[in-house]
Write a protein that holds these residues in place. Structure first.
Motif, PDB file in Angstrom:
ATOM      1  N   SER A 112      51.652  19.772  -7.975  1.00 36.21           N
ATOM      2  CA  SER A 112      52.913  20.006  -8.676  1.00 36.21           C
ATOM      3  C   SER A 112      53.850  18.835  -8.440  1.00 36.21           C
ATOM      4  O   SER A 112      54.036  18.388  -7.302  1.00 36.21           O
ATOM      5  CB  SER A 112      53.557  21.290  -8.163  1.00 36.21           C
ATOM      6  N   MET A 113      54.462  18.325  -9.516  1.00 33.23           N
ATOM      7  CA  MET A 113      55.410  17.232  -9.383  1.00 33.23           C
ATOM      8  C   MET A 113      56.669  17.687  -8.676  1.00 33.23           C
ATOM      9  O   MET A 113      57.349  16.911  -8.005  1.00 33.23           O
ATOM     10  CB  MET A 113      55.758  16.671 -10.772  1.00 33.23           C
ATOM     11  N   ALA A 114      56.986  18.972  -8.797  1.00 33.14           N
ATOM     12  CA  ALA A 114      58.232  19.500  -8.252  1.00 33.14           C
ATOM     13  C   ALA A 114      58.154  19.810  -6.763  1.00 33.14           C
ATOM     14  O   ALA A 114      59.189  19.958  -6.108  1.00 33.14           O
ATOM     15  CB  ALA A 114      58.638  20.764  -9.020  1.00 33.14           C
ATOM     16  N   ASP A 115      56.930  19.905  -6.217  1.00 31.12           N
ATOM     17  CA  ASP A 115      56.783  20.363  -4.833  1.00 31.12           C
ATOM     18  C   ASP A 115      55.821  19.457  -4.064  1.00 31.12           C
ATOM     19  O   ASP A 115      54.603  19.629  -4.146  1.00 31.12           O
ATOM     20  CB  ASP A 115      56.274  21.805  -4.821  1.00 31.12           C
ATOM     21  N   PRO A 116      56.338  18.513  -3.285  1.00 32.03           N
ATOM     22  CA  PRO A 116      55.473  17.604  -2.524  1.00 32.03           C
ATOM     23  C   PRO A 116      54.617  18.304  -1.471  1.00 32.03           C
ATOM     24  O   PRO A 116      53.639  17.722  -0.990  1.00 32.03           O
ATOM     25  CB  PRO A 116      56.473  16.653  -1.842  1.00 32.03           C
ATOM     26  N   SER A 117      54.962  19.544  -1.126  1.00 31.57           N
ATOM     27  CA  SER A 117      54.179  20.278  -0.131  1.00 31.57           C
ATOM     28  C   SER A 117      53.139  21.195  -0.769  1.00 31.57           C
ATOM     29  O   SER A 117      52.394  21.887  -0.059  1.00 31.57           O
ATOM     30  CB  SER A 117      55.109  21.112   0.761  1.00 31.57           C
ATOM     31  N   ALA A 118      53.065  21.208  -2.101  1.00 35.15           N
ATOM     32  CA  ALA A 118      52.117  22.077  -2.795  1.00 35.15           C
ATOM     33  C   ALA A 118      50.681  21.637  -2.537  1.00 35.15           C
ATOM     34  O   ALA A 118      50.411  20.489  -2.173  1.00 35.15           O
ATOM     35  CB  ALA A 118      52.404  22.072  -4.294  1.00 35.15           C
ATOM     36  N   GLU A 119      49.778  22.557  -2.739  1.00 39.13           N
ATOM     37  CA  GLU A 119      48.356  22.275  -2.533  1.00 39.13           C
ATOM     38  C   GLU A 119      47.859  21.225  -3.527  1.00 39.13           C
ATOM     39  O   GLU A 119      48.221  21.239  -4.703  1.00 39.13           O
ATOM     40  CB  GLU A 119      47.556  23.570  -2.724  1.00 39.13           C
ATOM     41  N   TRP A 120      47.024  20.328  -3.036  1.00 46.67           N
ATOM     42  CA  TRP A 120      46.348  19.371  -3.917  1.00 46.67           C
ATOM     43  C   TRP A 120      45.091  20.037  -4.481  1.00 46.67           C
ATOM     44  O   TRP A 120      44.310  20.633  -3.741  1.00 46.67           O
ATOM     45  CB  TRP A 120      45.953  18.120  -3.149  1.00 46.67           C
ATOM     46  N   LYS A 121      44.894  19.920  -5.786  1.00 44.07           N
ATOM     47  CA  LYS A 121      43.731  20.523  -6.436  1.00 44.07           C
ATOM     48  C   LYS A 121      42.794  19.415  -6.919  1.00 44.07           C
ATOM     49  O   LYS A 121      43.236  18.479  -7.592  1.00 44.07           O
ATOM     50  CB  LYS A 121      44.170  21.376  -7.631  1.00 44.07           C
ATOM     51  N   PRO A 122      41.507  19.494  -6.581  1.00 45.49           N
ATOM     52  CA  PRO A 122      40.565  18.472  -7.041  1.00 45.49           C
ATOM     53  C   PRO A 122      40.406  18.532  -8.555  1.00 45.49           C
ATOM     54  O   PRO A 122      40.467  19.615  -9.158  1.00 45.49           O
ATOM     55  CB  PRO A 122      39.261  18.835  -6.334  1.00 45.49           C
ATOM     56  N   LEU A 123      40.203  17.380  -9.170  1.00 44.32           N
ATOM     57  CA  LEU A 123      40.014  17.291 -10.610  1.00 44.32           C
ATOM     58  C   LEU A 123      38.548  17.039 -10.927  1.00 44.32           C
ATOM     59  O   LEU A 123      37.875  16.279 -10.229  1.00 44.32           O
ATOM     60  CB  LEU A 123      40.855  16.153 -11.195  1.00 44.32           C
ATOM     61  N   SER A 124      38.072  17.667 -11.988  1.00 37.31           N
ATOM     62  CA  SER A 124      36.692  17.479 -12.419  1.00 37.31           C
ATOM     63  C   SER A 124      36.630  17.548 -13.936  1.00 37.31           C
ATOM     64  O   SER A 124      37.199  18.460 -14.545  1.00 37.31           O
ATOM     65  CB  SER A 124      35.796  18.564 -11.816  1.00 37.31           C
TER      66      SER A 124
END
Length: 329
Positions: free
Chosen positions: A184-196
């Motif tokens: 999320s651009m709005a939340d630097p602490s949000a979970e990173w999600k892998p892209l595929s």
């Protein structure tokens, strides 16, 4: 390198810049804006480049930046009003900035594209920005002609796949050999999600991500290409490197930059392709020029040795290259 200082900086830089140009958009893109007035995107471009250049100088002294903008016009009397506007927005994050410093930071981005350098498109998708549709801040680190780290800030995309005007937006990060992910651009602490990328292998179902702006590519030839490939799925209209984000996240299978008949000798600018191309390849996709050659970032500010761009989910790439040959693209 996905957790390197360079990667962390790239994410922070595009997040700050994307949020800042959103403020430019909110204040300057109004119903009273005259048709054809591009002043808001001009101010946004300069603002984002100035701030990222300053942050880059602070964090990596001695590094180079190859940006889209130059402050030459801002230093002229005719550019006084625009410079005042740019300085106003820059001061939202750098309160003590002077107009002269702002010009110097923008011009930091006029370095030669050789060796190791960062490249920046401060607002990719001019018309999308003005319409309130898709645009992106695109930032990448290049070493010896190879993209090493890439970040995209897409304010109007949710989870890197779905248009969401006024939403939280998405930040994408890729590092060579280490995959791609979004947050999320709005939340630097949000979970990173892998892209595929999508695993679709039947061309009939391929969703082609197509520019809304007709002047950016050869729309007619894309229609012939889709027919030759047997595509029956509806295309997805979208501007800017937000298309690259959507492809990387599996929301489409293919995008093309064909030669516009109005500009047959056009050469792609490195900042228009560097970040998006690495995000796609690190998500499992494939990116080449129209002749199947890898994109070569070792020839200055343009992809002088390449002709157009083809990006796919991977499984469809060879079939797409054959279809391009069949329609003379």
């Amino acid at each position: 390198m996905i957790d390197s200082p360079e990667a962390k900086f790239a994410v922070a830089a595009v997040r700050e810049a994307a949020q800042l140009v959103r403020r430019v958009q909110a204040e300057m893109v109004t119903d009273a804006l005259e048709k054809g007035d591009k002043s808001p995107v001009t101010v946004g471009d300069f603002t984002a480049q100035a701030v990222i250049a300053r942050r880059l100088q602070d964090n990596f002294p001695g590094v180079k930046l190859v940006g889209e903008e130059s402050a030459a016009d801002l230093r002229e009397e005719a550019g006084t009003e625009t410079l005042e506007q740019v300085t106003h927005f820059v001061r939202m994050v750098l309160p003590h900035a002077t107009a002269e410093e702002v010009c110097d930071w923008i011009d930091f981005g006029t370095a030669d594209a050789e060796g190791e350098y960062w490249t920046l498109d401060p607002i990719d998708g001019t018309k999308g920005f003005l319409r309130g549709d898709q645009y992106a801040v695109a930032f990448a680190l290049i070493k010896d002609g190879q993209v090493q780290v890439a970040a995209l800030g897409c304010p109007e995309l949710a989870d890197a796949t779905s248009p969401a005007k006024g939403g939280d937006g998405s930040v994408l990060l890729a590092a060579k050999g280490q995959g791609a992910r979004c947050q999320s651009m709005a939340d630097p602490s949000a979970e990173w999600k892998p892209l595929s990328t999508s695993d679709l292998s039947d061309p009939a179902g391929a969703r082609v991500l197509r520019s809304v702006e007709k002047g950016h590519t050869n729309m007619g030839q894309i229609d012939y290409f889709a027919e030759a490939l047997g595509i029956t799925a509806d295309p997805v209209g979208m501007d800017s490197q937000a298309k690259y984000a959507v492809l990387a996240a599996g929301g489409g299978e293919m995008l093309l930059r064909l030669m516009s008949p109005k500009m047959p000798d056009y050469q792609e600018r490195i900042w228009d392709q560097a970040a998006g191309s690495l995000v796609i390849t690190e998500a499992g996709g494939r990116v080449t020029d129209l002749d199947g050659r890898p994109l070569d970032f070792s020839h200055g500010r343009t992809l002088a040795q390449n002709r157009g761009v083809l990006a796919t989910n991977g499984p469809l790439h060879d079939a797409a290259l054959e279809a391009l040959k069949s329609v003379g693209a």
